[in-house]
Scaffold this active site. Structure first.
Site, mmCIF file in Angstrom:
data_model
loop_
_atom_site.group_PDB
_atom_site.id
_atom_site.type_symbol
_atom_site.label_atom_id
_atom_site.label_comp_id
_atom_site.label_asym_id
_atom_site.label_seq_id
_atom_site.Cartn_x
_atom_site.Cartn_y
_atom_site.Cartn_z
ATOM 1 C CB SER A 125 -0.910 0.005 1.230
ATOM 2 O OG SER A 125 -1.815 -1.067 1.175
ATOM 3 C CG HIS A 146 -1.561 0.410 -4.528
ATOM 4 N ND1 HIS A 146 -2.026 1.681 -4.291
ATOM 5 C CD2 HIS A 146 -2.070 -0.359 -3.527
ATOM 6 C CE1 HIS A 146 -2.784 1.677 -3.212
ATOM 7 N NE2 HIS A 146 -2.830 0.458 -2.731
ATOM 8 C CD GLU A 158 -0.828 4.716 -6.494
ATOM 9 O OE1 GLU A 158 -1.163 3.936 -5.562
ATOM 10 O OE2 GLU A 158 -0.773 5.949 -6.341
ATOM 11 C CG ASN A 199 -3.215 3.922 0.142
ATOM 12 O OD1 ASN A 199 -4.446 4.018 0.187
ATOM 13 N ND2 ASN A 199 -2.605 2.755 0.067
HETATM 14 N N1 LIG Z 1 -6.936 -4.676 2.032
HETATM 15 C C1 LIG Z 1 -6.837 -3.664 1.184
HETATM 16 O O1 LIG Z 1 -7.790 -2.903 0.944
HETATM 17 C C2 LIG Z 1 -5.559 -3.420 0.428
HETATM 18 C C3 LIG Z 1 -5.598 -2.612 -0.716
HETATM 19 C C4 LIG Z 1 -4.431 -2.432 -1.454
HETATM 20 C C5 LIG Z 1 -3.252 -3.022 -1.038
HETATM 21 N N2 LIG Z 1 -3.245 -3.792 0.097
HETATM 22 C C6 LIG Z 1 -1.983 -4.421 0.462
HETATM 23 O O2 LIG Z 1 -2.020 -5.778 0.054
HETATM 24 C C7 LIG Z 1 -1.217 -6.563 0.941
HETATM 25 C C8 LIG Z 1 -2.053 -7.688 1.507
HETATM 26 O O3 LIG Z 1 -3.132 -7.122 2.205
HETATM 27 P P1 LIG Z 1 -4.450 -7.972 2.541
HETATM 28 O O4 LIG Z 1 -5.463 -6.995 2.968
HETATM 29 O O5 LIG Z 1 -4.773 -8.900 1.427
HETATM 30 O O6 LIG Z 1 -3.936 -8.817 3.790
HETATM 31 P P2 LIG Z 1 -4.517 -10.182 4.390
HETATM 32 O O7 LIG Z 1 -4.075 -10.238 5.790
HETATM 33 O O8 LIG Z 1 -5.979 -10.309 4.073
HETATM 34 O O9 LIG Z 1 -3.768 -11.317 3.543
HETATM 35 C C9 LIG Z 1 -2.390 -11.558 3.659
HETATM 36 C C10 LIG Z 1 -2.164 -13.041 3.438
HETATM 37 O O10 LIG Z 1 -0.753 -13.259 3.367
HETATM 38 C C11 LIG Z 1 -0.488 -14.507 3.998
HETATM 39 N N3 LIG Z 1 0.929 -14.564 4.339
HETATM 40 C C12 LIG Z 1 1.572 -14.148 5.462
HETATM 41 N N4 LIG Z 1 2.894 -14.363 5.357
HETATM 42 C C13 LIG Z 1 3.088 -14.921 4.123
HETATM 43 C C14 LIG Z 1 4.240 -15.374 3.418
HETATM 44 N N5 LIG Z 1 5.449 -15.295 3.946
HETATM 45 N N6 LIG Z 1 4.065 -15.894 2.187
HETATM 46 C C15 LIG Z 1 2.833 -15.992 1.639
HETATM 47 N N7 LIG Z 1 1.707 -15.581 2.251
HETATM 48 C C16 LIG Z 1 1.842 -15.055 3.483
HETATM 49 C C17 LIG Z 1 -1.436 -14.557 5.168
HETATM 50 O O11 LIG Z 1 -1.642 -15.904 5.602
HETATM 51 C C18 LIG Z 1 -2.689 -13.931 4.574
HETATM 52 O O12 LIG Z 1 -3.554 -14.920 4.025
HETATM 53 C C19 LIG Z 1 -0.660 -5.604 1.992
HETATM 54 O O13 LIG Z 1 0.591 -5.142 1.592
HETATM 55 C C20 LIG Z 1 -1.679 -4.464 1.949
HETATM 56 O O14 LIG Z 1 -1.150 -3.241 2.413
HETATM 57 C C21 LIG Z 1 -4.358 -4.024 0.829
#
Ligand SMILES: NC(=O)c1ccc[n+]([C@@H]2O[C@H](COP(=O)([O-])OP(=O)(O)OC[C@H]3O[C@@H](n4cnc5c(N)ncnc54)[C@H](O)[C@@H]3O)[C@@H](O)[C@H]2O)c1
Length: 249
Positions: A125, A146, A158, A199
């Protein structure tokens, strides 16, 4: 544009973002493997793709996909707990939790195992892409990509380039994003702050919304109501924070 069938994709993390991203790339024609270290997350990710609120079954019901297109996409998408399988692709999209040390470790491991030509994209993010790229010996192949939540719906792409991201890397990722139905916009990496364009602007608004509540001017619900009525946003600032965390489910 390159034939998507010739580009193998993996998505690291099967959470809110990763499962949705994997669904999108599979629908766009890319053979996709979705990897997670947690078996329950893999099972939940698969369920989100199949029958979740923004999954393929719903897309068929709403007429966004034919049954044949949905079946073909599901046949292109596999889920795995094997890191080697996730690394053995042409483009990796990392969507593990927003922790810089974790992302650096994941990129270091990927750099060691992935073929030399493999592009490593991060859905961070807001961490500087150059900090993640520095963990690898292939900084020209590291890029920010992104996405917004829910990934199957939102058009955001992005694309974040560092001072050393190769033009060919940007071309491949913008091509992929377009094929995925997104609107790619290439921006420059951030040097020290957290967040790129979307963001940084969004969190400036969130900070102001919190100040309004702290000053006793309005409740959170009132702020949300006013902002949706005033700007026709789909959700107010506090509703957006809740939705992003839950995947809008
Ligand atoms: N949620 C949002 O709205 C959003 C939007 C844009 C970007 N992001 C970014 O996307 C990324 C993921 O966010 P999310 O909301 O999907 O998180 P989330 O917690 O829903 O999912 C993350 C997943 O990664 C897994 N994980 C942990 N360690 C790992 C590893 N070493 N290898 C593989 N998998 C692993 C976890 O088990 C989990 O299932 C973050 O960087 C976040 O900032 C999130």
């Amino acid at each position: 544009m390159t034939d998507p069938a010739s580009i193998r994709v993996s998505v690291l993390g099967a959470g809110v973002m990763g499962s949705g991203i994997a669904q999108v790339t599979a629908i766009a024609g890319y053979p996709t493997v979705c990897y997670d270290i947690d078996a329950a997350a893999l099972a939940a990710g698969r369920e989100h793709v199949q029958t979740g609120r923004f999954g393929v079954a719903g897309a068929v019901e709403r007429g966004k996909l034919t049954r044949e297109e949905a079946d073909a996409a599901l046949a292109r998408l596999t889920f795995t707990d094997t890191f080697e399988a996730a690394a053995a692709v042409d483009v990796v999209i990392e969507a593990v939790p927003e922790k810089l040390d974790l992302k650096i470790k994941v990129f270091r491991d990927l750099d060691r195992l992935a073929p030399a030509h493999t592009i490593l994209a991060s859905n961070t993010s807001g961490f500087p892409i150059q900090a993640i790229a520095a963990a690898t010996d292939r900084p020209g192949l590291v890029v920010g990509w992104h996405w917004a939540s829910p990934a199957p719906v939102m058009k955001l792409a992005e694309i974040v380039r560092t001072s050393v991201t190769a033009d060919a890397t940007i071309a491949t990722i913008t091509d992929m994003a377009t094929r995925c139905g997104k609107h790619p916009v290439v921006v420059n990496d951030t040097a020290s702050s957290w967040g790129f364009v979307a963001n940084r602007v969004y969190f400036a608004m969130i900070r102001e919304a919190q100040r309004v509540v702290e000053e006793g001017i309005a409740t959170r619900d009132q702020v949300d109501q006013l902002m949706t009525d005033c700007f026709r946003w789909p959700a107010g600032p506090f509703g957006m924070v809740r939705g992003a965390g839950s995947g809008w489910s």
